[in-house]
Design an enzyme around this catalytic site. Structure first.
Site, PDB file in Angstrom:
ATOM      1  N   TRP A 117       0.815  -1.217   0.000  1.00 41.72           N
ATOM      2  CA  TRP A 117       0.000   0.000   0.000  1.00 41.72           C
ATOM      3  C   TRP A 117       0.847   1.263   0.000  1.00 41.72           C
ATOM      4  CZ3 TRP A 117      -4.424  -0.371  -2.024  1.00 41.72           C
ATOM      5  CH2 TRP A 117      -5.171  -1.543  -1.879  1.00 41.72           C
ATOM      6  N   ASP A 192      -1.210   6.503   6.668  1.00 44.37           N
ATOM      7  CA  ASP A 192      -2.333   5.675   6.243  1.00 44.37           C
ATOM      8  C   ASP A 192      -2.587   4.649   7.351  1.00 44.37           C
ATOM      9  OD1 ASP A 192      -4.048   3.819   5.133  1.00 44.37           O
ATOM     10  OD2 ASP A 192      -2.826   3.407   3.364  1.00 44.37           O
ATOM     11  N   LYS A 216     -12.526  -1.634   7.559  1.00 39.46           N
ATOM     12  CA  LYS A 216     -11.879  -2.615   8.445  1.00 39.46           C
ATOM     13  C   LYS A 216     -12.360  -2.364   9.883  1.00 39.46           C
ATOM     14  CE  LYS A 216      -8.417  -2.233   5.037  1.00 39.46           C
ATOM     15  NZ  LYS A 216      -8.882  -3.187   4.078  1.00 39.46           N
TER      16      LYS A 216
HETATM   17  N1  PMP Z   1      -4.335   1.503   2.457  1.00 40.43           N
HETATM   18  C1  PMP Z   1      -4.433   0.334   3.104  1.00 40.43           C
HETATM   19  C2  PMP Z   1      -3.516   0.079   4.250  1.00 40.43           C
HETATM   20  C3  PMP Z   1      -5.380  -0.612   2.709  1.00 40.43           C
HETATM   21  O1  PMP Z   1      -5.468  -1.773   3.362  1.00 40.43           O
HETATM   22  C4  PMP Z   1      -6.225  -0.322   1.622  1.00 40.43           C
HETATM   23  C5  PMP Z   1      -7.280  -1.277   1.135  1.00 40.43           C
HETATM   24  N2  PMP Z   1      -7.598  -2.302   1.850  1.00 40.43           N
HETATM   25  C6  PMP Z   1      -6.085   0.897   0.978  1.00 40.43           C
HETATM   26  C7  PMP Z   1      -5.135   1.800   1.421  1.00 40.43           C
HETATM   27  C8  PMP Z   1      -6.941   1.253  -0.179  1.00 40.43           C
HETATM   28  O2  PMP Z   1      -8.212   1.540   0.277  1.00 40.43           O
HETATM   29  P1  PMP Z   1      -9.480   1.656  -0.655  1.00 40.43           P
HETATM   30  O3  PMP Z   1      -9.746   0.324  -1.246  1.00 40.43           O
HETATM   31  O4  PMP Z   1     -10.534   2.106   0.303  1.00 40.43           O
HETATM   32  O5  PMP Z   1      -9.171   2.695  -1.682  1.00 40.43           O
END
Ligand code: PMP
Length: 390
Positions: A117, A192, A216
């Site tokens: 990520w 994040d 989550k």
């Molecule tokens: N950052 C993290 C740590 C994630 O786990 C996720 C998706 N699970 C995201 C960003 C991306 O999030 P989204 O699918 O809501 O765009």
């Protein structure tokens, strides 16, 4: 009206399990929210009823994380991925305010890359901007994600940077920061926390911006909670400024626009906010983040103790940085993984398959995954190993 459903143990990485009592409350209120004769989805976002809901949700979230008064809470859309670009626009504009007009403006953006990520976030930064500095890239330096190198190996830009970015919990790779990175205090720290917010106590005042996609520990997908320090809010400008558009913030990504409009600039994802509010109430009833943190510690310890003692389960993450939320592991030999997943499904333990980029198994144990679910899974893992250990 019956609220029964087949019992499953949901170990999904997100969207993931929500507390049953939250779903039941939502079910009870589904047709008739607060005696309005309407569902939450049917009332105006500008009504007093919704405004009250929004303000209480914000208040409870602030209480849970003890957010200081100089921070704002925003409910945005577009998931965690949209924040990859939102932080760049907003914090470049904020940095611009500190640099004399006549000076060239090209501050570095510092990124820790500790998993998939943060790698994606850094890639987005490189697409949008020409001065991205990688503080560490663990995959590049160590061959794979699974560790956080010591401070001596970090290449920070110091006070020049517009911000320093990291991902507190790498959902796919199972790497979680056991500390808040120590950086130049004049530089905003951006984090994040999509997959570990509300799972442990931390000092919000160390950060410039924190964001978390909801699906989550917060609620349903569709809303992203952003915590932003109020000195970083800047007005969105137009392209005719001197920086050729670098510091222009698209309206829907502007933190200031969201603050000025109490997250009601446009129609917000009302149902997601409503459920998130119920989850915050549930979290407070449990005893708040401190109590939740203790439960999480126990759950993850049990899982990792079992993995470490096992002859067939293998963690690929360094012990000090193992995530308390997501435990990815492999089974040796790998052919057993299919059987493991099929056997688990038979016992109604679902969403245990590892992310396609790393394979194997992943146990996600967010706040609403009960200790009972973890014990049930542990029993299964022990029995599975007995059957297959050589
Ligand atoms: N950052 C993290 C740590 C994630 O786990 C996720 C998706 N699970 C995201 C960003 C991306 O999030 P989204 O699918 O809501 O765009």
């Amino acid at each position: 009206m019956s609220s029964t459903r087949p019992k499953v143990y949901n170990f999904g990485a997100g969207p993931s399990a929500l507390p049953l009592s939250v779903l039941e409350k939502a079910q009870r209120e589904f047709l008739n929210y607060e005696n309005t004769g309407m569902s939450v989805m049917e009332i105006s976002h500008r009504s007093k009823t919704f405004e009250n809901l929004l303000n209480k949700t914000k208040h409870d979230f602030k209480t849970l994380l003890q957010v200081p008064d100089n921070y704002e809470i925003l409910f945005m859309q577009g998931g965690g991925c949209t924040q990859f670009s939102a932080v760049i626009y907003n914090l470049l504009a904020a940095k611009r305010q500190q640099i004399p007009e006549e000076e060239e403006f090209n501050p570095p953006l510092d990124y820790f890359v500790t998993g998939s990520w943060s790698a994606k976030a850094a890639d987005e930064a490189k697409r949008l901007y020409n001065n991205v500095n990688i503080v560490i890239d663990v995959k590049k330096s160590k061959g794979s994600f699974g560790s956080i190198p010591p401070k001596e190996e970090w290449k920070l830009s110091g006070s020049k940077a517009a911000f320093v970015y990291y991902c507190d919990n790498e959902t796919i790779n199972g790497v979680e920061f056991p500390f808040i990175p120590d950086i130049d205090p004049s530089v905003p720290l951006v984090c994040d926390m999509s997959s570990n917010i509300l799972s442990r106590k931390f000092d919000v005042s160390k950060f410039g911006v924190i964001y978390a996609g909801a699906q989550k520990n917060i609620g349903p997908a569709g809303v992203t909670v952003v915590i932003v320090r109020n000195d970083l809010l800047t007005n969105p400008k137009s392209v005719n400024d001197k920086d050729n558009g670098v510091t222009v913030i698209p309206t829907m990504l502007s933190y200031k626009v969201f603050v000025d409009n109490n997250s009601l600039y446009n129609t917000p994802p009302m149902f997601s906010i409503y459920i998130s509010g119920l989850v915050f109430e549930w979290s407070l009833q449990l005893g708040g983040v401190e109590a939740i943190e203790e439960i999480n510690k126990e759950k993850s310890k049990k899982i990792y103790d079992l993995i470490d003692k096992s002859k067939i389960y293998r963690s690929f993450v360094d012990k000090p940085v193992r995530s308390r939320m997501n435990a990815p592991f492999r089974i040796v030999p790998e052919e057993l993984e299919k059987e493991f997943l099929a056997g688990a499904e038979e016992l109604r333990m679902v969403q245990l398959k590892g992310h396609r980029s790393v394979g194997g198994i992943r146990i996600s144990m967010y706040n609403s995954v009960t200790s009972e679910a973890i014990d049930f899974l542990i029993n299964y893992m022990i029995e599975f190993e007995k059957k297959h250990a050589i």
